[in-house]
Scaffold this motif. Structure first.
Motif, PDB file in Angstrom:
ATOM      1  N   MET A 153       0.837  -1.193   0.000  1.00 18.78           N
ATOM      2  CA  MET A 153       0.000   0.000   0.000  1.00 18.78           C
ATOM      3  C   MET A 153       0.880   1.254   0.000  1.00 18.78           C
ATOM      4  O   MET A 153       2.020   1.215   0.428  1.00 18.78           O
ATOM      5  CB  MET A 153      -0.919   0.001   1.222  1.00 18.78           C
ATOM      6  N   SER A 154       0.322   2.345  -0.445  1.00 14.26           N
ATOM      7  CA  SER A 154       1.095   3.574  -0.568  1.00 14.26           C
ATOM      8  C   SER A 154       1.650   4.036   0.755  1.00 14.26           C
ATOM      9  O   SER A 154       1.034   3.924   1.789  1.00 14.26           O
ATOM     10  CB  SER A 154       0.196   4.678  -1.156  1.00 14.26           C
ATOM     11  N   LYS A 155       2.864   4.582   0.674  1.00 12.53           N
ATOM     12  CA  LYS A 155       3.484   5.087   1.890  1.00 12.53           C
ATOM     13  C   LYS A 155       3.107   6.540   2.143  1.00 12.53           C
ATOM     14  O   LYS A 155       3.498   7.114   3.152  1.00 12.53           O
ATOM     15  CB  LYS A 155       5.010   4.953   1.792  1.00 12.53           C
ATOM     16  N   ARG A 156       2.413   7.155   1.207  1.00 12.23           N
ATOM     17  CA  ARG A 156       2.008   8.543   1.372  1.00 12.23           C
ATOM     18  C   ARG A 156       0.517   8.609   1.659  1.00 12.23           C
ATOM     19  O   ARG A 156      -0.251   7.755   1.224  1.00 12.23           O
ATOM     20  CB  ARG A 156       2.329   9.333   0.101  1.00 12.23           C
ATOM     21  N   PRO A 157       0.093   9.650   2.407  1.00  9.43           N
ATOM     22  CA  PRO A 157      -1.338   9.807   2.636  1.00  9.43           C
ATOM     23  C   PRO A 157      -2.083   9.850   1.306  1.00  9.43           C
ATOM     24  O   PRO A 157      -1.630  10.465   0.346  1.00  9.43           O
ATOM     25  CB  PRO A 157      -1.415  11.149   3.366  1.00  9.43           C
ATOM     26  N   VAL A 158      -3.206   9.178   1.220  1.00  8.16           N
ATOM     27  CA  VAL A 158      -3.961   9.132  -0.021  1.00  8.16           C
ATOM     28  C   VAL A 158      -5.228   9.945   0.123  1.00  8.16           C
ATOM     29  O   VAL A 158      -5.726  10.185   1.222  1.00  8.16           O
ATOM     30  CB  VAL A 158      -4.286   7.678  -0.415  1.00  8.16           C
ATOM     31  N   SER A 159      -5.756  10.348  -1.015  1.00 11.11           N
ATOM     32  CA  SER A 159      -6.907  11.252  -1.014  1.00 11.11           C
ATOM     33  C   SER A 159      -8.119  10.661  -0.328  1.00 11.11           C
ATOM     34  O   SER A 159      -8.880  11.368   0.335  1.00 11.11           O
ATOM     35  CB  SER A 159      -7.242  11.632  -2.454  1.00 11.11           C
ATOM     36  N   SER A 160      -8.336   9.349  -0.495  1.00  9.27           N
ATOM     37  CA  SER A 160      -9.506   8.722   0.115  1.00  9.27           C
ATOM     38  C   SER A 160      -9.473   8.848   1.631  1.00  9.27           C
ATOM     39  O   SER A 160     -10.512   9.070   2.271  1.00  9.27           O
ATOM     40  CB  SER A 160      -9.586   7.251  -0.286  1.00  9.27           C
ATOM     41  N   ILE A 161      -8.303   8.725   2.216  1.00  5.00           N
ATOM     42  CA  ILE A 161      -8.156   8.873   3.667  1.00  5.00           C
ATOM     43  C   ILE A 161      -8.405  10.313   4.081  1.00  5.00           C
ATOM     44  O   ILE A 161      -9.089  10.582   5.084  1.00  5.00           O
ATOM     45  CB  ILE A 161      -6.753   8.420   4.123  1.00  5.00           C
ATOM     46  N   ASP A 162      -7.880  11.254   3.321  1.00  6.41           N
ATOM     47  CA  ASP A 162      -8.070  12.673   3.656  1.00  6.41           C
ATOM     48  C   ASP A 162      -9.544  13.059   3.591  1.00  6.41           C
ATOM     49  O   ASP A 162     -10.046  13.783   4.454  1.00  6.41           O
ATOM     50  CB  ASP A 162      -7.260  13.554   2.690  1.00  6.41           C
ATOM     51  N   ILE A 163     -10.244  12.568   2.578  1.00  7.89           N
ATOM     52  CA  ILE A 163     -11.680  12.851   2.464  1.00  7.89           C
ATOM     53  C   ILE A 163     -12.434  12.224   3.628  1.00  7.89           C
ATOM     54  O   ILE A 163     -13.317  12.851   4.236  1.00  7.89           O
ATOM     55  CB  ILE A 163     -12.224  12.318   1.122  1.00  7.89           C
TER      56      ILE A 163
END
Length: 331
Positions: A1-11
């Protein structure tokens, strides 16, 4: 999984910060029939476990590129200043409310909350800091699975002090004494430690998207079934903790991490800042609205709280410089 914050989590973080305001303003209680209960259990009460597990996930990501002590020290250092500032403000506001209502033993009540259950819905923040610190010896020895096992046992006590209170008949006096002294088992020992450990574990595994979606649906159905089964039994505290809750939320978080959504970094950063700012501020503004008798309408109070919180966040970012904020972005 991505190591950077992803947009879905931010939303999702922004959405759940709004849910926290809706929950604590009681605006959802104005819905007809069973809708208040459904809204609370199936949507609003997911917010705090979501924050815990997401926070643990990004802490786990950071642990991969830094030492355990340094990463957790930085994690606590980001949370501590706003915790102290908003904790002090909310404590004063609660004292004013207690004085106006003629409550007795104000000093004892305040000290009890300061020690065990901070005002301002900040128990989550204190639980995050304490839970992270308690994880240090396990993480240093690479014993995360042991931490999960220990955390699971500790979480069982939180369940007994919450929705599974009906099972405590043989030891009811022990549970009642604990709650009378410590107010709640929702703290860093019995909840924060376990849920942060789950989040850190998620940062170490990779589950195929198709499989995790199926597990998410299954655990959601089991969560709904559990709610239906225990709803008629006596409960304690806020009746918000369930066996399936952290399991379902963990799968839900993995699902979000695998969703192919994309937002400009500026927008993602803004959503992270707003979600954190709304969480820290919301109890303060709800108290101010109540003390000044600005409105008795719960929906208006919730709307004002969200609006003022957002305005303060935007103003703070503008004053501190574009894209900068002293609030921790990964609450």
């Amino acid at each position: 999984m991505s190591k950077r914050p992803v947009s879905s989590i931010d939303i999702a973080k922004f959405f759940f910060s709004i849910c926290i305001v809706v929950l604590h303003s009681d605006v959802y209680r104005g819905l007809p029939g069973l809708l208040p209960s459904l809204a609370e259990k199936l949507i609003l009460r997911l917010a705090v476990p979501f924050f815990f597990i997401v926070s643990g996930y990004f802490l786990g990501v950071k642990l991969k590129s830094g030492s355990v002590e340094t990463s957790i020290r930085q994690y606590v250092a980001r949370l501590l200043p706003p915790f102290l500032v908003f904790g002090a403000i909310n404590t004063v506001l609660e004292m004013i409310k207690m004085y106006q209502s003629g409550s007795g033993h104000i000093a004892v009540t305040v000290i009890q909350h300061l020690l065990f259950y901070p005002y301002g819905a900040l128990w989550y923040v204190s639980a995050s800091m304490l839970g992270a610190c308690l994880l240090i010896p396990f993480l240093k020895r690479n014993r995360l699975n042991l931490a999960l096992a220990v955390g699971g046992v500790l979480y069982c006590w939180a369940l007994l002090c919450n929705n599974y209170y009906f099972l405590t008949t043989p030891i009811r006096w022990i549970v009642d004494t604990y709650l009378r002294i410590f107010i709640s088992a929702r703290n860093g020992v019995f909840v924060g430690f376990f849920m942060l450990a789950i989040g850190i574990k998620l940062s170490t595994i990779d589950i195929p998207a198709v499989k995790v979606k199926g597990w998410t649906v299954l655990f959601f159905l089991l969560y709904v079934a559990e709610i239906c089964v225990v709803r008629t039994f006596p409960s304690a505290d806020d009746a918000a903790l369930y066996v399936m809750l952290p399991v379902f939320v963990a799968c839900f978080v993995i699902t979000l991490l695998q969703m192919p959504l994309s937002l400009p970094e500026r927008v993602s950063r803004l959503l992270r800042s707003l979600s954190t700012g709304i969480y820290f501020q919301h109890r303060m503004w709800l108290s101010v609205i109540a003390l000044l008798s600005i409105t008795q309408n719960r929906a208006i109070a919730a709307g004002l709280t969200i609006a003022v919180s957002i305005l303060c966040c935007v103003a703070a970012q503008h004053a501190l410089g574009k894209g900068k904020s002293k609030l921790p972005r990964n609450l």
